[in-house]
Scaffold this motif. Sequence first.
Motif, mmCIF file in Angstrom:
data_model
loop_
_atom_site.group_PDB
_atom_site.id
_atom_site.type_symbol
_atom_site.label_atom_id
_atom_site.label_comp_id
_atom_site.label_asym_id
_atom_site.label_seq_id
_atom_site.Cartn_x
_atom_site.Cartn_y
_atom_site.Cartn_z
ATOM 1 N N GLY A 54 -0.900 33.739 8.380
ATOM 2 C CA GLY A 54 -0.150 34.036 9.645
ATOM 3 C C GLY A 54 -0.974 33.398 10.884
ATOM 4 O O GLY A 54 -1.953 32.851 10.647
ATOM 5 N N GLU A 55 -0.216 33.123 11.939
ATOM 6 C CA GLU A 55 -0.926 32.518 12.967
ATOM 7 C C GLU A 55 -2.024 33.444 13.624
ATOM 8 O O GLU A 55 -2.037 34.608 13.685
ATOM 9 N N GLY A 56 -3.235 32.714 13.574
ATOM 10 C CA GLY A 56 -4.501 33.396 14.166
ATOM 11 C C GLY A 56 -5.116 34.112 12.932
ATOM 12 O O GLY A 56 -6.240 34.653 13.418
ATOM 13 N N ALA A 57 -4.529 34.047 11.724
ATOM 14 C CA ALA A 57 -5.242 34.887 10.891
ATOM 15 C C ALA A 57 -6.546 34.098 10.459
ATOM 16 O O ALA A 57 -6.626 32.804 10.231
ATOM 17 N N CYS A 58 -7.493 34.706 9.962
ATOM 18 C CA CYS A 58 -8.933 34.396 9.344
ATOM 19 C C CYS A 58 -8.919 34.614 7.851
ATOM 20 O O CYS A 58 -8.262 35.821 7.464
ATOM 21 N N ARG A 65 -15.591 30.272 6.116
ATOM 22 C CA ARG A 65 -14.380 31.086 6.727
ATOM 23 C C ARG A 65 -13.103 29.983 7.010
ATOM 24 O O ARG A 65 -13.511 28.730 7.419
ATOM 25 N N THR A 66 -12.156 30.637 6.802
ATOM 26 C CA THR A 66 -10.780 29.967 7.067
ATOM 27 C C THR A 66 -10.307 30.273 8.294
ATOM 28 O O THR A 66 -10.168 31.516 8.546
ATOM 29 N N PRO A 67 -9.411 29.423 8.882
ATOM 30 C CA PRO A 67 -9.236 27.981 8.886
ATOM 31 C C PRO A 67 -10.479 27.217 9.495
ATOM 32 O O PRO A 67 -10.238 25.957 9.766
ATOM 33 N N SER A 68 -11.211 28.215 10.381
ATOM 34 C CA SER A 68 -12.367 27.183 11.047
ATOM 35 C C SER A 68 -13.119 26.227 10.267
ATOM 36 O O SER A 68 -13.833 25.156 10.779
ATOM 37 N N GLY A 69 -13.348 26.513 9.050
ATOM 38 C CA GLY A 69 -14.106 25.744 8.112
ATOM 39 C C GLY A 69 -15.682 25.794 8.464
ATOM 40 O O GLY A 69 -16.462 25.269 7.839
ATOM 41 N N GLU A 70 -16.023 26.837 9.323
ATOM 42 C CA GLU A 70 -17.444 27.454 9.401
ATOM 43 C C GLU A 70 -18.328 27.751 8.121
ATOM 44 O O GLU A 70 -17.583 28.815 7.310
ATOM 45 N N VAL A 71 -19.139 27.495 8.022
ATOM 46 C CA VAL A 71 -19.997 27.603 6.717
ATOM 47 C C VAL A 71 -21.307 28.514 6.760
ATOM 48 O O VAL A 71 -21.948 28.089 7.813
ATOM 49 N N LEU A 72 -21.229 29.487 6.550
ATOM 50 C CA LEU A 72 -22.389 30.632 6.741
ATOM 51 C C LEU A 72 -23.655 30.125 5.768
ATOM 52 O O LEU A 72 -23.575 29.659 4.567
#
Length: 138
Positions: A54-58, A65-72
């Motif tokens: 859904g819109e704004g869902a992570c 992390r999706t959808p940002s693509g941030e990698v911890l």
Amino acid sequence: PPDDETTMDRLAETARFLASLGLERYEISNYAAPGYECRHNLAVWRGEDYLGVGEGACGRLGLTRTPSGEVLSPEADLKERTIFRLRTREGLDASRFPEWRDVLCCHCREGLLTRGGDVYRLTERGREVCDSILADLV
């Protein structure tokens, strides 16, 4: 909107009512019958993989992390998984982060946490201020 005291009274009343129905608080803002806890909620707080739709869902897949693509980093991942467990009835196991003990013990003295060995859990009052406790650890 009601004032803070009224809100806290209503939350306490709701907690008592839900407990009278046999529902347990398994996460800071969720109750369930034993064995029927929401796996998605627990996955979020445990740092497990989960799908956000859904819109704004992570979501989260491994260290990404999706959808940002941030990698911890593995270190940030472990710290995040550990910290967010405080939101659950499982509590935060501080054994791998001795540098947190002073802060956690201070919150115990304030009546916001209880301690059993290296595991710290929120008290009723601690649930009201959980975000400030978490902020003290990061």
